[in-house]
Design a protein around this motif. Structure first.
Motif, PDB file in Angstrom:
ATOM      1  N   SER A   1      -2.526   3.775  -9.718  1.00 46.78           N
ATOM      2  CA  SER A   1      -2.295   2.412  -9.241  1.00 46.78           C
ATOM      3  C   SER A   1      -3.538   1.800  -8.620  1.00 46.78           C
TER       4      SER A   1
ATOM      5  N   ASN B   1       3.961  10.134  -7.206  1.00 44.69           N
ATOM      6  CA  ASN B   1       4.004  10.418  -8.639  1.00 44.69           C
ATOM      7  C   ASN B   1       4.981  11.538  -8.946  1.00 44.69           C
TER       8      ASN B   1
ATOM      9  N   VAL C   1      -0.673  -4.857  -6.081  1.00 40.56           N
ATOM     10  CA  VAL C   1      -1.350  -6.005  -5.483  1.00 40.56           C
ATOM     11  C   VAL C   1      -0.311  -6.831  -4.709  1.00 40.56           C
ATOM     12  N   PRO C   2      -0.714  -7.449  -3.587  1.00 42.77           N
ATOM     13  CA  PRO C   2       0.267  -7.991  -2.635  1.00 42.77           C
ATOM     14  C   PRO C   2       1.162  -9.086  -3.198  1.00 42.77           C
TER      15      PRO C   2
ATOM     16  N   HIS D   1       0.814  -1.210   0.000  1.00 43.08           N
ATOM     17  CA  HIS D   1       0.000   0.000   0.000  1.00 43.08           C
ATOM     18  C   HIS D   1       0.842   1.252   0.000  1.00 43.08           C
ATOM     19  N   GLY D   2       2.161   1.077  -0.187  1.00 44.00           N
ATOM     20  CA  GLY D   2       3.024   2.247  -0.236  1.00 44.00           C
ATOM     21  C   GLY D   2       3.368   2.695   1.162  1.00 44.00           C
ATOM     22  N   MET D   3       4.658   2.825   1.439  1.00 40.97           N
ATOM     23  CA  MET D   3       5.053   3.000   2.829  1.00 40.97           C
ATOM     24  C   MET D   3       5.088   4.454   3.241  1.00 40.97           C
ATOM     25  N   LEU D   4       5.463   5.345   2.337  1.00 44.69           N
ATOM     26  CA  LEU D   4       5.825   6.680   2.804  1.00 44.69           C
ATOM     27  C   LEU D   4       4.873   7.782   2.378  1.00 44.69           C
ATOM     28  N   PHE D   5       4.572   7.823   1.095  1.00 46.45           N
ATOM     29  CA  PHE D   5       3.997   9.047   0.553  1.00 46.45           C
ATOM     30  C   PHE D   5       2.538   8.874   0.154  1.00 46.45           C
ATOM     31  N   THR D   6       1.894  10.019  -0.052  1.00 51.80           N
ATOM     32  CA  THR D   6       0.610   9.962  -0.734  1.00 51.80           C
ATOM     33  C   THR D   6       0.886   9.635  -2.195  1.00 51.80           C
ATOM     34  N   ASN D   7      -0.154   9.197  -2.872  1.00 46.51           N
ATOM     35  CA  ASN D   7       0.044   8.854  -4.283  1.00 46.51           C
ATOM     36  C   ASN D   7       0.573  10.041  -5.072  1.00 46.51           C
ATOM     37  N   GLU D   8       0.047  11.225  -4.754  1.00 48.35           N
ATOM     38  CA  GLU D   8       0.459  12.392  -5.526  1.00 48.35           C
ATOM     39  C   GLU D   8       1.937  12.655  -5.330  1.00 48.35           C
ATOM     40  N   THR D   9       2.408  12.579  -4.089  1.00 49.78           N
ATOM     41  CA  THR D   9       3.829  12.797  -3.829  1.00 49.78           C
ATOM     42  C   THR D   9       4.666  11.743  -4.531  1.00 49.78           C
TER      43      THR D   9
ATOM     44  N   TYR E   1       3.361   2.627 -10.559  1.00 47.44           N
ATOM     45  CA  TYR E   1       2.337   2.315  -9.575  1.00 47.44           C
ATOM     46  C   TYR E   1       2.815   2.727  -8.186  1.00 47.44           C
ATOM     47  N   ALA E   2       2.003   3.504  -7.506  1.00 46.41           N
ATOM     48  CA  ALA E   2       2.332   3.899  -6.143  1.00 46.41           C
ATOM     49  C   ALA E   2       1.987   2.785  -5.164  1.00 46.41           C
ATOM     50  N   THR E   3       1.028   1.969  -5.532  1.00 46.62           N
ATOM     51  CA  THR E   3       0.646   0.832  -4.693  1.00 46.62           C
ATOM     52  C   THR E   3       0.491  -0.350  -5.637  1.00 46.62           C
TER      53      THR E   3
ATOM     54  N   LEU F   1       2.241  15.619   1.821  1.00 48.90           N
ATOM     55  CA  LEU F   1       3.303  14.853   1.184  1.00 48.90           C
ATOM     56  C   LEU F   1       3.347  13.417   1.669  1.00 48.90           C
TER      57      LEU F   1
ATOM     58  N   GLN G   1       2.042   9.994   3.439  1.00 42.91           N
ATOM     59  CA  GLN G   1       0.793   9.242   3.462  1.00 42.91           C
ATOM     60  C   GLN G   1       0.191   9.219   4.859  1.00 42.91           C
TER      61      GLN G   1
ATOM     62  N   TYR H   1      -4.495   1.162  -0.929  1.00 42.49           N
ATOM     63  CA  TYR H   1      -4.354   0.207  -2.010  1.00 42.49           C
ATOM     64  C   TYR H   1      -5.652  -0.512  -2.306  1.00 42.49           C
TER      65      TYR H   1
END
Lengths: 551, 352, 143, 244
Positions: free
Chosen positions: B213, A80, A464-465, A70-78, A460-462, B5, B7, B14
């Protein structure tokens, strides 16, 4: 030793070190306003290295973010924005100007026996255009970033509310920087060759830079008009790329790739040139198939104009265009294969020195083999329908761009570092760094090949597992790769402080660049050189110069 | 100036409930699940083997030279000074040329098979509408569309006509080996012939913005009997509670990308607090909206929500950044489903 | 254009022969006669009148060809005479003319894609106008 | 920068009203300098061709896609003004060629005169262009005051394309022709302005006597640039005013 080229210890024996381009004048303005190609080369080197490190940090952030599905750090926009910054910095600000700007500027006039490039003022201008473009790109980050991907595909780049105009104009300037560099090198190669240096006596690095320059001059203007049109679209809605207004996004892709495919060769041809130089010097053996190598550089340059559509196999171009572009694409494979085979044949039965430049070169040869061969896989139309826009493509072009071009850049940097500064770096650390980079690189991108063939889409920012394991491997590889680069930066900078003197002819090269004093004097040669021997004739090598330290 | 910035951990960003991963074969490749497999994978394996062969040759020659011809003394000259070998050079020009021409011909043949839609598939045509960031599927001869999930019949060739209402997207089902960019302003077609029952991924493969995504759809390949029951058209709203439950699953499929239910800021306004429960009735909140450039205050009610789903630009929430963000319209959503969503919104109030 | 003269230059580097394109030649010696420049201008102006006059008639698909043909003749005159390309070195000729060659690649492939996309649609995909509501293709085929 | 032991090559001036030219330090001969500069400039002109080429490709692409739009749109342009402008540019191209010729033969006054005439041509071109743009503005085909006001998604209206007379009402995407017309002529106009600036710079140098038979390179290069501007217009004129 039987050559007419200038002798190494031409300067009189006096106590103070001889004047060279580094110590001939001091002060900020003597650098910022310099017209000397070597100083401009050093400034480019600093600039592109900084851009590479910035791009590398963005890459590490991207990889860290993808540690979790699910992406560890950022929002999707960041996210991207960060991958866009990574792409834009690496492609436009680092890779395209890196080798021609720094090593090309430094070495090309030396190899030609010229006092400078033909148009020194234009050379400085193109460096400042590079600075301006970089500044605008950085400004775009401050203005809120841009998240279009480095390809700026319309219509997303027309609709997104971010600083696309700023980065677009930045790329326009960077494009003209690239054009002027190429223009300069073409003129220099044509008009400033030393007496006796015929076309087929030119080192292959010159051939490669020359072929690159043709591409830079003829392809880049189309990128210029494309980014201008995108800027106009955003400013006053021309509508030619905007489907709401009757425009065609596929036309944008045609324009963009008309430049950006040749751009791939703008990036990779100088790398080929460096590797061609390095395999012969460090194998102490003439380059195998010199003429075929020279022609294949030109052939790659010309064919690269005919294949841009292979970036658009799924984009909705016509079947006819797919047919033509796929057919032509496979022809690029031929000169490229010739190059790879010839390098291996040069090493065969050579006298192979396993020093750090050669290790980087060997790493290049292995990685480029993978990068080139996976390119063949992608060239097949129906296979590409599956692999297009997946991590397979990502891994493929990183094998070519990062694995091959950046490694060739490092190889060249290590090769000419003693020439540029007259000092040597720590060879042991260099070998460790090379190993780290090689291992880390493969660990990063081999999992991406597998993921891609299983259908992991790019950007892809996130995700599938099921792809988590591959992403873990990739991220760990990226960290190893990053530590290798950090180590390299460390020992190269440290060498500037330790100042262990290099040899006059550190590696035993026989091209003109190694036959002038190290570091070169301001106008490159104590006496104007002339050439009487064939290129890469190692029977002329003066072994004493390999053991004479720089004073 | 800067958007958020980092999440928000509260917003797990996801795809909920993706399809089960397909089994991977010994080559690290996807299994054979559709007729298109033969077009792609035969050539893929051929090029794969050719590439491995050349790679081994190159690597072997390199390693052998490095070991055998390593420089032992600093002034050692090369063992040979051969500068060229014309027959060898001709061979390594011609042989790769022949091989790549085979690849080209094979690839083009396969590509034609995959892009020319056969008669059978064109009689079974779906429409796939891609928007930022969701999919709408319209079925042949069936009025109700489905969102982010699609059901197709096994062993029956199918064609998708893809349309985009905003930017570029791409229709990509990895196990079916099909991919096609969707260019706004025209239709692109994709066809394939599924041969096994199962649930598969459908990705958007062309970068399309923030939630690229998350533009995910689940493909259900089902038997003819199950398909005949129109599984996408099941909608249980016999009681308000069941309607809310159906609404929740639709929310997760369709609305969650942009609207939170717990107050977390997102692309669109949160659904938290749209209604409050007063006794047995639900009362909509007061909200400032912009209609035709003028600000006004309205009470949230069913008519307003229905209008917001179908014509989202009619009344925009007068609050940054929602006054600037555009929501995609869902004119295809029928009354019952909108009602289900409203029931779900109300159930959020009841839960508090 | 063989009537050109080059006798009226008081040039320090004047040389005898004009075997154009020689690498070691100055290549820039050529001073064209004023009369020739004037003739070329006259031809250009006449061609402008011709192209305007021709455009008053409709030749259907040939309109573009005729106009571009006349424009190309005019352009060639400007390049060859006004820009001295006729007397320039071989490499300069190659450089400038190759830009047109590469430009033609952009034109050919882009326009060929556009032209053949239509054929594509007729061949094997369903042609559905976007402005209209989506209609099921099976009903379209009946018309 | 000082260059020890370097002998600069100096080309003497042909007369007292001229100044000698010093060849740049890294060239071995005046020939090498001249040829290098000229090759460099031809390469630059090649990039200009490709830059405009992108616009021409867009023109042909949409001419093919919306032939009706281009036909009706082209009819809105005044071909008389276009023809006058073509004549102006052709004549100015001729004066420029004559100016270069006079520099080659060390005729200072005549060089100045022909450059001045070329400059007059540039100004005349821009003035005519201004009136042409004004006419488009008055008919709402390109509303300059609204140029950057964007596109209204709800109504599908483009701020700068009002079309008061409704001439483009029956063709698809009527703004397309004018968008391309505006972009092409504006970028071309920018080149005219830059060219005029360069001519002024050349005139200054000529007045100081820097350009003569031994060294007329800058005049030659600016001349090439000006001919390129003319060259592009030669194609723009029929494409925009006549063919559609």
């Amino acid at each position: 030793m039987s050559t007419n080229v200038p002798v190494i210890d031409a300067h009189p024996t006096i106590s103070e070190p001889p004047k060279n381009y580094l110590n001939c004048s001091r002060g900020f303005m003597s650098w910022a306003g310099t017209l000397d190609h070597k100083r401009i080369g050093i400034m480019y080197l600093i600039g592109v290295s900084a851009a590479f490190l910035a791009g590398g940090v963005f890459a590490l952030l991207v990889r860290l973010h993808l540690w979790e599905p699910h992406g560890m750090l950022f929002t999707n926009e960041t996210y991207n924005q960060i991958f866009t910054l990574h792409g834009a910095f690496m492609v436009f600000i680092f890779v395209i100007p890196a080798i021609p700007g720094s090593l090309g500027n430094m070495v090309l006039p030396l190899m030609l026996g010229a006092k400078d490039v033909a148009l020194p003022r234009l050379n400085l201008l193109s460096f400042y255009l590079w600075c301006g473009g970089t500044l605008l790109a950085t400004l775009a980050i401050v203005l809120g970033g841009f998240d279009t991907g480095w390809t700026f595909y319309a219509p997303y780049s027309l609709y997104t509310d971010q600083a696309v105009v700023s980065i677009g104009l930045g790329i326009f300037l960077l494009g003209f920087s690239s054009i002027f560099t190429g223009l300069n090198f073409i003129v220099t190669t044509h008009k400033l060759r030393a007496p006796g240096l015929t076309w087929f006596r030119m080192p292959l690095f010159v051939w490669a830079i020359y072929a690159t320059a043709i591409l830079q001059v003829l392809a880049t203007p189309v990128l210029g008009i494309t980014v201008l049109l995108v800027a106009f679209e955003r400013l006053y809605n021309i509508g030619i790329f905007d489907p709401r207004l009757g425009g065609d996004p596929v036309l944008f892709e045609h324009f963009f790739w008309f430049y950006s495919h040749p751009a791939v060769y703008i990036m990779v041809l100088p790398a080929f040139g460096i590797i061609s130089e390095l395999v012969t010097v460090h194998s102490r053996k003439p380059l195998f198939g010199y003429k075929l190598m020279a022609f294949s550089a030109l052939a790659i340059a010309i064919i690269s104009f005919l294949v841009w559509g292979h970036h658009m196999f799924t984009s909705g171009q016509s079947t006819f265009a797919m047919f033509a572009f796929s057919f032509l694409t496979f022809f690029v494979a031929i000169p490229t294969a010739i190059k790879e085979f010839s390098w291996v044949a040069t090493i065969w039965k050579g006298s192979i020195a396993l020093n750090s430049p050669m290790l980087y070169t060997l790493a290049f040869l292995i990685i480029f083999a993978i990068g080139g061969l996976t390119g063949v896989i992608l060239g097949a139309l129906n296979v590409d329908l599956h692999l297009h826009d997946t991590y397979f493509v990502v891994a493929h072009f990183h094998y070519v761009m990062m694995g091959s071009i950046a490694l060739a850049f490092f190889a060249g940097l290590h090769h000419w570092w003693p020439k540029m500064f007259g000092i040597m770096y720590d060879e042991t650390l260099a070998k460790i760094a090379c190993a780290l980079i090689f291992i880390g690189f493969n660990a990063t991108f081999i999992p991406q090949f597998i993921m891609g063939s299983q259908g992991m889409p790019r950007r892809y920012a996130t995700y599938v597992p099921e792809f988590e394991g591959y992403h873990h491997a990739s991220t760990i590889g990226a960290v190893i790769l990053g530590s290798g680069v950090a180590l390299m930066v460390y020992y190269l900078l440290a060498s500037l402080l330790i100042r262990k003197p290099a040899m006059q002819n550190q590696w035993g090269g026989v091209t003109l660049d190694w036959l002038t004093p190290t570091p070169p004097p301001l106008e490159n040669f104590a006496t104007p050189p002339s050439v009487t021997t064939e290129v890469y004739d190692y029977s002329t090598l003066d072994y004493e110069s390999l053991r004479t330290p720089v004073r | 100036m800067f958007a958020q910035l980092i999440q928000d951990p509260a917003k797990i960003n996801y795809v909920e409930n993706p399809a089960k991963p397909p089994e991977i074969d010994a080559w690290g490749q996807l299994p054979k699940l559709a007729s298109t497999f033969d077009h792609v994978d035969g050539l893929f394996y051929f090029t794969y083997i050719v590439c491995i062969f050349f790679f081994v040759v190159i690597l072997g020659a390199l390693l052998f030279s490095v070991v055998k011809y390593r420089r032992k003394t600093w002034d050692q000259p090369a063992a040979s000074n051969v500068t060229h070998n014309t027959p060898l050079e001709v061979v390594w020009t011609i042989v790769p040329l022949i091989i790549v021409m085979i690849m080209f011909a094979w690839g083009f043949k396969g590509c034609m098979d995959m892009t020319v839609v056969p008669e059978a598939a064109s009689r079974n045509t779906y429409k796939a509408t891609a928007k930022q960031w969701n999919w709408t599927f319209t079925y042949p001869n069936h009025a109700t569309p489905s969102f982010n999930e699609v059901w197709i019949e096994v062993n029956k060739p199918v064609q998708f006509l893809c349309e985009s209402t905003d930017v570029l997207h791409a229709f990509f089902i990895p196990v079916m080996r099909v991919k096609r960019d969707i260019v706004p302003g025209r239709f692109q077609s994709v066809w394939f012939h599924p041969i096994e029952i199962g649930e598969f991924h459908l990705f958007c493969a062309e970068y399309c913005g923030d939630d690229h995504s998350r533009m995910y759809a689940k493909v259900h390949v089902v038997s003819a009997e199950e398909f005949a029951t129109a599984p996408w058209d099941k909608w249980d709203d016999t009681t308000p509670a069941l309607a809310a439950k159906s609404g929740e699953s639709l929310y997760k499929n369709l609305c969650q990308t942009c609207h939170s239910v717990n107050g977390t800021p997102a692309v669109g306004p949160t659904w938290k607090g749209l209604f409050t429960k007063q006794g047995d009735t639900f009362v909509g909140r007061q909200r400032e909206v912009i209609e035709g450039g003028a600000k006004k205050t309205i009470t949230v009610d069913e008519a307003y929500i229905t209008e917001s789903v179908r014509k989202p630009d009619q009344k925009k929430v007068a609050e940054s950044p929602y006054d600037k963000n555009n929501m995609t319209a869902f004119p295809d959503l029928d009354e019952r489903r909108i009602k289900g969503l409203i029931e779900y919104m109300k159930s959020l109030a009841a839960a508090q | 254009m063989s009537a050109h003269t080059h006798n009226d230059h008081g040039h320090a580097h004047a040389d005898a022969g004009h075997d154009h394109g020689g690498g070691l030649q100055m290549g820039h010696h050529h001073v064209s006669s004023a009369a020739m420049f004037f003739n070329v201008l006259a031809i250009l102006l006449v061609l402008t009148i011709v192209t305007v006059a021709v455009s008053r008639f409709d030749f259907g698909g040939a309109n573009m060809l005729i106009a571009m043909g006349i424009a190309s003749v005019k352009a060639s005159l400007v390049i060859a005479i006004f820009m001295h390309m006729k007397w320039d070195t071989a490499i300069n000729k190659i450089v400038f003319l190759s830009s047109f060659l590469f430009l033609s690649l952009l034109f050919i492939f882009t326009l060929a894609d556009q032209a053949t996309r239509r054929v594509d649609h007729e061949m094997h995909t369903t042609r559905t106008p976007v402005d209209k509501q989506w209609v099921h293709p099976s009903t379209l085929e009946k018309h | 920068m000082s260059h020890d032991g370097h002998h600069s090559i100096v080309i003497p001036a042909p007369g007292p009203e001229f100044v000698p030219h010093t060849v740049a330090h890294h060239f071995d001969s005046p020939v090498q300098e001249f040829q290098s500069m000229k090759l460099g400039f031809w390469l630059f002109l090649a990039t200009e061709i490709l830059l405009f080429g992108g616009l021409f490709a867009a023109y042909f692409y949409f001419h093919e896609a919306f032939p009706e739009t281009f036909r009706v749109g082209g009819a809105q342009l005044d071909w008389r003004l276009g023809a006058v402008n073509t004549t102006v540019l052709l004549v100015s191209s001729w004066t420029m060629a004559m100016g270069v010729r006079c520099a080659q033969t060390s005729q200072k006054q005549k060089t100045l005169m022909f450059c001045a005439l070329t400059l007059v041509g540039a100004v005349a071109f821009m003035v005519i262009k201004f009136f042409e743009y004004k006419a488009k503005n008055d008919h709402g085909l390109v509303v300059f005051s609204e140029l950057f006001s964007g596109y209204n998604e709800a109504t599908g209206q483009l701020a700068w394309f009002k079309d008061y007379d409704g001439v483009m009402a029956n063709v698809p995407h009527g703004h397309m022709f004018f968008a391309i017309y505006l972009t092409m002529t504006a970028i071309h106009g920018l080149h005219v302005v830059i060219g005029a600036g360069l001519i002024i710079w050349i005139m200054k140098g000529t007045a100081k006597g820097r350009f003569h038979a031994g060294y007329y390179l800058p005049v030659d290069l600016v001349g090439l640039y000006w001919h390129l501007v003319d060259l592009i217009w030669i194609f723009l004129f029929p494409l925009l005013y006549l063919v559609p």
